[in-house]
Design a protein around this motif. Structure first.
Motif, PDB file in Angstrom:
ATOM      1  N   GLN A  82       0.831  -1.204   0.000  1.00  0.00           N
ATOM      2  CA  GLN A  82       0.000   0.000   0.000  1.00  0.00           C
ATOM      3  C   GLN A  82       0.869   1.258   0.000  1.00  0.00           C
ATOM      4  OE1 GLN A  82      -3.062   0.026   3.114  1.00  0.00           O
ATOM      5  NE2 GLN A  82      -2.530   2.134   3.543  1.00  0.00           N
ATOM      6  N   VAL A  83       1.785   1.322   0.954  1.00  0.00           N
ATOM      7  CA  VAL A  83       2.642   2.503   1.077  1.00  0.00           C
ATOM      8  C   VAL A  83       3.572   2.611  -0.134  1.00  0.00           C
ATOM      9  CG1 VAL A  83       4.425   3.585   2.484  1.00  0.00           C
ATOM     10  CG2 VAL A  83       2.505   2.461   3.577  1.00  0.00           C
ATOM     11  N   PHE A 107       3.203   1.438  -3.227  1.00  0.00           N
ATOM     12  CA  PHE A 107       2.534   1.806  -4.470  1.00  0.00           C
ATOM     13  C   PHE A 107       2.185   3.296  -4.475  1.00  0.00           C
ATOM     14  CE2 PHE A 107      -1.198   1.825  -7.411  1.00  0.00           C
ATOM     15  CZ  PHE A 107      -0.500   1.448  -8.545  1.00  0.00           C
ATOM     16  N   LEU A 108       1.710   3.767  -3.325  1.00  0.00           N
ATOM     17  CA  LEU A 108       1.390   5.185  -3.212  1.00  0.00           C
ATOM     18  C   LEU A 108       2.640   6.027  -3.471  1.00  0.00           C
ATOM     19  CD1 LEU A 108      -0.975   7.102  -2.323  1.00  0.00           C
ATOM     20  CD2 LEU A 108       0.249   7.282  -0.189  1.00  0.00           C
ATOM     21  N   ARG A 109       3.736   5.570  -2.929  1.00  0.00           N
ATOM     22  CA  ARG A 109       5.000   6.301  -3.102  1.00  0.00           C
ATOM     23  C   ARG A 109       5.408   6.338  -4.572  1.00  0.00           C
ATOM     24  NH1 ARG A 109       9.172   7.349   0.676  1.00  0.00           N
ATOM     25  NH2 ARG A 109      10.122   9.205  -0.209  1.00  0.00           N
ATOM     26  N   ILE A 127       3.411   6.208  -7.147  1.00  0.00           N
ATOM     27  CA  ILE A 127       2.520   7.121  -7.865  1.00  0.00           C
ATOM     28  C   ILE A 127       2.897   8.579  -7.567  1.00  0.00           C
ATOM     29  CG2 ILE A 127       0.115   7.902  -8.036  1.00  0.00           C
ATOM     30  CD1 ILE A 127       0.632   5.343  -9.570  1.00  0.00           C
ATOM     31  N   PHE A 186       5.693   9.304  -9.780  1.00  0.00           N
ATOM     32  CA  PHE A 186       5.270   9.544 -11.160  1.00  0.00           C
ATOM     33  C   PHE A 186       4.731  10.972 -11.313  1.00  0.00           C
ATOM     34  CE2 PHE A 186       5.398   4.972 -12.071  1.00  0.00           C
ATOM     35  CZ  PHE A 186       5.898   5.016 -13.359  1.00  0.00           C
ATOM     36  N   CYS A 187       3.895  11.381 -10.364  1.00  0.00           N
ATOM     37  CA  CYS A 187       3.307  12.722 -10.463  1.00  0.00           C
ATOM     38  C   CYS A 187       4.401  13.791 -10.407  1.00  0.00           C
ATOM     39  CB  CYS A 187       2.286  12.944  -9.359  1.00  0.00           C
ATOM     40  SG  CYS A 187       0.866  11.881  -9.564  1.00  0.00           S
ATOM     41  N   PHE A 242       6.049  13.974 -13.713  1.00  0.00           N
ATOM     42  CA  PHE A 242       5.273  14.641 -14.757  1.00  0.00           C
ATOM     43  C   PHE A 242       5.372  16.157 -14.619  1.00  0.00           C
ATOM     44  CE2 PHE A 242       2.428  10.677 -14.629  1.00  0.00           C
ATOM     45  CZ  PHE A 242       3.304  10.010 -15.460  1.00  0.00           C
TER      46      PHE A 242
END
Lengths: 48, 412, 405
Positions: B190-191, B193-195, B197, B200-201, B204
């Protein structure tokens, strides 16, 4: 009884928050895939 | 950036699938260790080919056996070899071309014929990790006994390309914990995957800033003053977001494997002095430099003059680590001078004759001091940021262009 | 202090199962919306594929959208005319109001639909040829019009770099004809061989496009996010966007401003001085003049090696199988510039055209060559409206002839 309800609601709310956060992360993951398709090195125009 | 390629995503999620699946087998620890090792080698091979693999394997073997034998002369020798290989692959061309400028006779020898054209991927990172390993073993730490664990330490693919630079004392226990406990449905995933993402943001946003900067810097002087400051900030955030995005992804992917990696950034643009900035920026590098260069050179236990010299030297090396070019050297020296200035200011001005007059002033003017504190906070933050961000100009652009851009920030 | 704030917060919400469910739900919802948008279409009617809809302005035009627009705008009883090729065919230099493809539609009259899918840096293979394959079986007849610029046939069916995503979009969403799918698998070795000659970064880009479109075929992310780009806001900073930064793509203006016809005529550049030597260098770079000059026969005729290579490329091109429905327009260089060329360059230029046209015609393609004047051009290569209209007349005549046969 009251204690049980508070506990139950606290759990439900934290679950809901987590679900919404998860959904948001899922949407961002989907968007990330789109963004990755775009970042192609710019090319020089050779129009003829 | 390797993490933002479809190849890597397919590779990573394919790997993670197998990794979680391995959890259902009785021999999951060994299986997962093997999986990580194979994936790391495949990953590195994909990006560097056979030649790159050969180098990391050779240096890794030397480091591993020197660590096992624990002979300090041998360890020193291997440290020398490892450091030399970094110098050879990354700096030969730079040293040679710099010398050729000083002695024009040298320029008749075509340097490109005998010096490596491209340094193997991530050489700066794994060489620093090997040196850390050897020095720590020499200082009495227990070496890694399992060759497989060492292989994973040397080539762990999430952190291989751009750090964070790992410490084996922290990494190996975390790795062991990870392979024993990782599950698809877990807090780690959970932690992690959030990290990823979040990374990624950040990437961008940084990509957009890169485009913005690329389009605006060539005509920097033609913009209004406020826009120039915006571009100035965009340059600073572009590098921060890009680099910390990479660290976020490395940390996130590792966390999804159950392995906790040390943090690399801690809100560096909130720093209020240059020393604090380096405690928050690229922490794994700055702490490496602190432990294996600065402290080995005597730390702050030397004379103030020597201390100042050491700081500048250490930061010149830090600058050079970022790339083989004079602008990086200059950028390093610039930060070194900044740190020396900060150090002297702290020691000699704020703390006159061993007595802090700031503290003294605070005690005598309690009401006024909280107001002054806020002013102090703001002013020191602004000065630090202008100093650090101006440093990025040196980092990215030729000296004369950096100076003219910096000047343009202050006149209409 | 508060490093990785999100992680710290999320570590207090310890229910990974719910989080994972949320991720799957959010992602899945996006996939469903994407699928729906690919199926229903959101892209509006258009006169040409403008700059804002090109990949280098961060927009991925999808094959599903274009075919949907055509299906809903053109009855299958009609003859479909698709325009492919480069910026010349796109009509760069012509305001939408006076666009050559509009004139072409006018000339062809009822019973014909015209769609301009040519794009900057485009070639014969690309958006239009892929669309031709997708819709070929549905329409009474489909014609493809392109320019015969250098490089037009040198591409595999996915076309030039800026248009490849379109082909692979159609490929992975099973929109292509079985014939073309078979052709792609047959020629795999050839394409891979050609790929080896490319630079590493170009090879990586190609792999990236294919892989991204393969995943898009599963998750439909491009249709969903271009839809939001198109209708609500553009989430990518684009250097050319100017004042339209972040705004919906559909309101971005065309790159040619709408001007009055008289003003338009006065805008032509054809009387600018020409540096003959520099221009010759440009020509040699972009047109295959070197094929003429390097000939071992001493520059008397077009190199046979060049022609046999071209013949092989035409043979290898999938479009040669439908060549009777393809019209290639020869635009050439503005007569004003042509007159400034040395005699040998002029001869070379003409000879190359003739041998290329003959070669294409021998494979069943139709070649048209309108007679252009100096004032038909906006620069050495691009037609203005006057030139565009001449082109429209000639192409319309040819289509009508071919269709009546």
């Amino acid at each position: 009884m009251k204690n049980y309800l508070t506990k139950y609601f606290a759990k439900a709310i934290s679950g809901l928050i987590l679900f919404v956060l998860g959904s948001f992360v899922g949407v961002l993951a989907h968007y990330s895939l789109h963004r990755l398709s775009l970042s192609i090195e710019p090319f020089i125009y050779v129009s003829f | 950036m390797i993490f933002t390629t479809f190849w890597f995503l397919v590779f990573m999620f394919g790997f993670l699938g197998l990794y979680y699946l391995a959890g259902y087998f009785a021999v999951k620890i060994r299986l997962r260790m093997l999986l990580i090792a194979v994936a790391s080698v495949a990953f590195y091979h994909h990006f560097t080919g056979d030649a790159g693999i050969l180098l990391i394997v050779t240096l890794g073997c030397l480091t591993y056996f020197a660590g096992r034998i624990k002979n300090s002369i041998l360890i020193n020798l291997v440290i020398f070899c490892v450091a030399l290989s970094l110098v050879f692959y990354k700096y030969t061309l730079f040293i040679f071309s710099s010398l050729a400028e000083l002695f024009p006779a040298l320029s008749s020898i075509p340097a490109s014929e005998w010096s490596p054209v491209v340094a193997p991927l991530a050489i700066s990172f794994f060489v620093f990790e090997f040196i850390h390993y050897l020095v720590d073993v020499k200082d009495g730490n227990k070496p890694i006994s399992s060759p497989l664990e060492f292989l994973i330490f040397a080539s762990f693919f999430p952190t291989l390309v751009a750090g964070p630079i790992k410490r084996f004392e922290h990494f190996i226990p975390s790795l062991k914990h990870g392979v024993a406990n990782a599950k698809l449905i877990s807090l780690d995933t959970q932690v992690g995957f959030l990290r990823v993402i979040v990374g990624f943001c950040k990437k961008f946003v940084s990509d957009m800033l890169t485009l913005y900067v690329a389009g605006t810097v060539p005509i920097f002087a033609s913009y209004a003053l406020i826009d120039r400051w915006l571009i100035f900030a965009a340059i600073a955030f572009k590098i921060y977001l890009d680099f910390s995005a990479y660290s976020d992804m490395a940390i996130g992917f590792s966390r999804m494997m159950g392995v906790k990696i040390q943090e690399n950034f801690n809100w560096p643009y909130l720093a209020r002095n240059i020393k604090e900035f380096w405690r928050r920026w690229h922490i794994s590098l700055s702490s490496w430099i602190r432990d294996y260069l600065y402290i080995k050179m005597g730390g702050n236990r030397v004379s103030p003059l020597r201390h100042g010299f050491n700081l500048i030297l250490v930061f010149v090396i830090c600058g050079l680590w970022h790339g083989a070019a004079w602008n990086y050297v200059l950028w390093g020296a610039y930060h070194g001078v900044g740190l020396v200035f900060h150090q002297y200011f702290e020691t000699f001005i704020l703390n006159l004759k061993g007595k802090s007059f700031v503290l003294d002033f605070k005690q005598r003017n309690r009401k006024f001091s909280s107001f002054l504190g806020a002013i102090n906070w703001g002013v020191s933050w602004v000065i630090t940021m202008v100093f650090v961000w101006a440093g990025w100009l040196l980092f990215f652009y030729p000296v004369d262009q950096s100076i003219s851009m910096f000047k343009a920030l202050f006149h209409v | 202090m508060f490093n990785n704030l999100f992680s710290v917060i999320i570590e207090h919400f310890r229910s990974p199962r719910i989080f994972l469910l949320g991720v799957i739900f959010g992602f899945g919802l996006c996939v469903i919306f994407g699928m729906k948008l690919a199926h229903d279409g959101y892209y509006g009617a258009f006169e040409r594929v403008q700059g804002p809809y090109q990949i280098d302005n961060h927009f991925l035009l999808s094959a599903s959208q274009i075919s949907k627009v055509i299906r809903s705008g053109c009855d299958t009883e009609n003859v479909l005319v698709l325009i492919g090729g480069s910026s010349i065919m796109n009509g760069v230099g012509q305001p939408i109001r006076y666009l050559w493809s509009k004139k072409l539609k006018e000339n062809l009259g009822d019973g014909y639909c015209v769609y301009n899918l040519a794009g900057p840096a485009g070639a014969l293979n690309g958006f239009a040829s892929t669309t031709m394959d997708i819709l070929g079986a549905e329409y009474k007849e489909v014609f493809l019009v392109s320019d015969m610029s250098e490089g037009v046939v040198h591409y595999p069916p996915d076309g030039v770099m800026s248009q490849k995503h379109y082909f692979w979009d159609a490929y992975y969403k099973n929109m292509l004809s079985t014939d073309l799918m078979n052709y792609v698998s047959e020629k795999k070795a050839l394409f891979q061989g050609n790929r080896k000659k490319l630079s590493e970064s170009a090879r990586n880009d190609l792999e990236k496009i294919e892989l991204s479109m393969l995943l898009d075929g599963l998750f439909y992310y491009n249709d969903l996010w271009t839809y939001i780009d198109y209708n609500y806001f553009t989430s990518y900073y684009t250097q050319n966007a100017g004042a339209w930064q972040w705004t919906p793509r559909k309101i971005w203006p065309d790159y040619d401003f709408e001007v009055d016809f008289e003003v338009l005529k006065s805008l032509t550049h054809y009387t600018q001085p020409v540096d003959s030597e520099a221009f010759k260098a440009t020509l040699s770079k972009y047109s295959n003049l070197s094929a003429y000059y390097d000939d071992s026969s001493g520059g008397e005729e077009v190199s046979s090696r060049y022609l046999s290579k071209l013949a092989r490329q035409i043979e290898d091109n999938y479009l040669t199988r439908v060549s009777s429905n393809i019209i290639l327009a020869y635009i050439g260089v503005s007569p004003y510039y042509f007159d400034h060329m040395a005699e040998d360059v002029q001869k070379g230029y003409e000879d190359i055209y003739k041998s290329k046209a003959e070669l294409f015609e021998s494979y069943g393609y139709s070649v048209v060559r309108p007679r252009f004047e100096a004032e038909d051009f906006i620069d050495p290569f691009h037609l203005n409206t006057l030139g565009g209209w001449k082109l429209a007349d000639e192409v319309a005549d040819r289509i009508l002839t071919l269709d009546n046969d």
